[in-house]
Scaffold this motif. Structure first.
Motif, mmCIF file in Angstrom:
data_model
loop_
_atom_site.group_PDB
_atom_site.id
_atom_site.type_symbol
_atom_site.label_atom_id
_atom_site.label_comp_id
_atom_site.label_asym_id
_atom_site.label_seq_id
_atom_site.Cartn_x
_atom_site.Cartn_y
_atom_site.Cartn_z
ATOM 1 N N LEU A 100 10.343 0.899 -11.216
ATOM 2 C CA LEU A 100 10.668 2.183 -10.591
ATOM 3 C C LEU A 100 12.156 2.444 -10.782
ATOM 4 O O LEU A 100 12.992 1.584 -10.488
ATOM 5 N N LEU A 140 2.116 -0.967 -10.221
ATOM 6 C CA LEU A 140 3.464 -0.441 -10.399
ATOM 7 C C LEU A 140 4.356 -1.568 -10.906
ATOM 8 O O LEU A 140 4.560 -2.562 -10.220
ATOM 9 N N ALA A 195 8.515 5.948 -13.334
ATOM 10 C CA ALA A 195 7.739 4.783 -12.895
ATOM 11 C C ALA A 195 6.876 4.291 -14.047
ATOM 12 O O ALA A 195 6.273 5.083 -14.773
ATOM 13 N N LEU A 203 9.166 7.912 -4.815
ATOM 14 C CA LEU A 203 7.933 7.488 -5.483
ATOM 15 C C LEU A 203 6.879 8.587 -5.418
ATOM 16 O O LEU A 203 6.119 8.796 -6.372
ATOM 17 N N SER A 204 6.827 9.309 -4.302
ATOM 18 C CA SER A 204 5.808 10.351 -4.141
ATOM 19 C C SER A 204 5.972 11.477 -5.160
ATOM 20 O O SER A 204 5.005 12.158 -5.506
#
Length: 550
Positions: free
Chosen positions: A5, A2, A66, A42-43
């Protein structure tokens, strides 16, 4: 991993943009500051269902984006399968509109949530105390054993052979069902075929039979007309042939007087030849035509048989009867050849089963070889995590059924206390114990598999400083080969990170907002000191914080 974000208009987050690096990243913050909100956002880009109530401003859409660096994940086949443009730097975007409509994009291409979820599972593994039940599943436990046994290639061969075996099973089942149905119809089809074969069907036969029947049935009229015609042609005084003979003689004499007379003579000569030939044909036809009641009856019988078959099969043309005959012949032949086909398919199935069994045996052998190693690694790793007496019983038994991962039935039992009884993990291990076991297993897997980014969400809750220190070391060690995040309340864990981010709330004219920023070296000391001693930071807490970081 990652890399970035971005979250807009989600819960307490108005507009958040943050970048992440490689290695071990720790995220801290007071209870209620919004760490769970960050994880929730994020999910959504990982494929979770959206909740309209999570929109901060109900009149604006929520956008979560993301960026992932995916070069090492070998995902090009996934992108090709789903007709997506592949890029080592892949951007996933999720939009939730006030109307409740949700849209998802991978590199600007719209995708379904299922596709997004499939990709998300390959990019980030979120692990919390509430998500340790995966550890209790036999498939996951077997995956750990296969990782240690390096069964990847063998397992791939097994799955390919299983696919072949299943296909042969399905094809054999279809042949047997076809045989059962064919046997019911075989006798009737054979009768119909023999009935059609008895008449020797050919193209044009109906027209030929009908013509022959008309001639035989009207032979007296035909003879009468032939006789009249023959008389008109051959009468000695007024017969056409005799008249043309005289005309031919006259034109022959005229031919010498010029080309126009010669041409007329040629035409009259042709007329005579044609008339004489017709006269001969009439005579032959007259001699050949005779009443034949027996042949008439035979032709009539064939015609009636043909008409009956056309009526029986609901057709009007002989060509259609020929098609039906050929189709019946094929059905009868297939039925008679099914035994041979079934034997051939059974042989292929047995050969495939033999190969499958051999691969399953190899899998079992490799797995049994590494089970003692896994048991030893688990037990030794759990000792410094406050589980000094933790022991495992891991056994494999061969089942009768070919499963997706072999024929093995796994027994994975656990006991936390010396002399205690063994039981299934989900029945005898507490939430904290499951978290520590999962952490240990993930650390083991990291050495054998190319794992996605690991996100540990407060799995160190309720453990002592000494144990949390060791948990932090494990995560730190994992981060040498992968990206690791830890959302934590413990300074011992937070101090192990290569990067430290703080989640906090702030108030402005628009209300309360959740923010997140990366801490500087000095800010990090203060954050750890506050985690150690509370808001009133003492010199000893600052010293302890520096000691932890050192």
């Amino acid at each position: 991993m990652l890399a970035k974000l971005s979250i807009k208009n989600y819960a307490l987050i108005n507009n958040l943009n943050v970048s992440f690096g490689e290695g071990f990243t720790c995220i801290t913050g007071e209870t209620g500051a919004g760490k769970s909100i960050l994880l929730g956002g994020l999910s959504l880009v990982l494929g979770n269902r959206a909740d309209l109530s999570s929109l901060r401003d109900k009149n604006s859409k929520c956008i979560i984006e993301a960026e992932f660096q995916i070069a090492k994940y070998d995902l090009s086949s996934f992108f090709e399968k789903n007709e997506l443009e592949y890029d080592d730097l892949t951007i996933i975007r999720r939009e939730i509109h006030p109307s409740g409509k949700s849209r998802a994009f991978i590199n600007d291409s719209p995708v379904t949530l299922n596709i997004l979820s499939d990709l998300g599972s390959s990019l980030i593994d979120v692990h919390s105390q509430h998500q340790t039940m995966q550890l209790t599943e036999a498939d996951f436990q077997l995956r750990v054993i296969d990782a240690l046994a390096e069964n990847g290639s063998l397992l791939s061969d097994y799955k390919q052979q299983l696919k072949t075996y299943k296909r042969y099973e399905k094809e054999l089942s279809a042949l047997l069902e076809q045989q059962r149905e064919a046997i019911k119809e075989h006798d009737y089809n054979t009768f119909l075929l023999e009935e059609l074969q008895s008449i020797s069907l050919k193209q044009g036969m109906q027209e030929a039979l009908e013509e022959e029947f008309e001639q035989l049935n009207n032979v007296e009229n035909i003879l009468e007309h032939l006789s009249n015609g023959h008389q008109l042609l051959n009468d000695e005084q007024v017969g056409l042939v005799n008249l043309l003979t005289e005309l031919k003689q006259i034109s022959g004499k005229l031919a010498a007087f010029g080309s126009q007379y010669s041409e007329i003579n040629s035409r009259i000569q042709s007329l005579f030849i044609e008339a004489d030939d017709i006269a001969t044909e009439f005579q032959n036809l007259q001699e050949g035509a005779e009443a034949n009641p027996q042949l008439l009856e035979e032709v009539n019988g064939k015609l009636q048989q043909l008409y009956d078959l056309q009526k029986k099969h609901g057709v009007q043309e002989v060509s259609e009867l020929i098609d039906i005959r050929n189709s019946l012949a094929e059905k009868v032949e297939i039925t008679e050849n099914l035994d041979s086909d079934i034997q051939t398919k059974e042989k292929k199935l047995q050969e495939s089963k033999g190969k499958l069994q051999s691969l399953a045996n190899e899998l079992l052998k490799n797995r049994n070889k590494v089970i003692p190693q896994l048991k030893k690694q688990l037990e030794s790793s759990l000792k410094p995590l406050g589980m000094p007496s933790a022991t495992f019983q891991i056994e494999l038994k061969e089942s009768k059924e070919f499963k997706s991962t072999g024929k093995d039935e796994l027994t994975f039992l656990f006991s936390a206390n010396k002399g205690g009884s063994y039981g299934e993990l989900k029945k005898v291990a507490s939430g904290g114990e499951l978290s520590r076991i999962m952490l240990t297993i993930k650390a083991i897997l990291a050495k054998y598999e190319n794992l996605p980014t690991m996100m540990f969400d407060e799995i160190d809750t309720g453990v002592s400083g000494e144990i949390s220190n060791r948990m932090g070391e494990i995560m730190q060690d994992m981060s040498k080969t992968m990206q690791v995040f830890s959302i934590t309340h413990l300074p011992q864990v937070a101090s192990k990170g290569n990067h430290h981010y703080k989640v906090f709330k702030e108030e402005d004219s628009e209300g309360t907002q959740t923010q997140m920023r990366k801490l500087t070296a000095e800010e990090r000391v203060s954050e750890l000191a506050e985690m150690l001693g509370g808001k009133d930071i003492s010199d000893s807490a600052m010293a302890h914080a520096r000691q932890l970081l050192a």
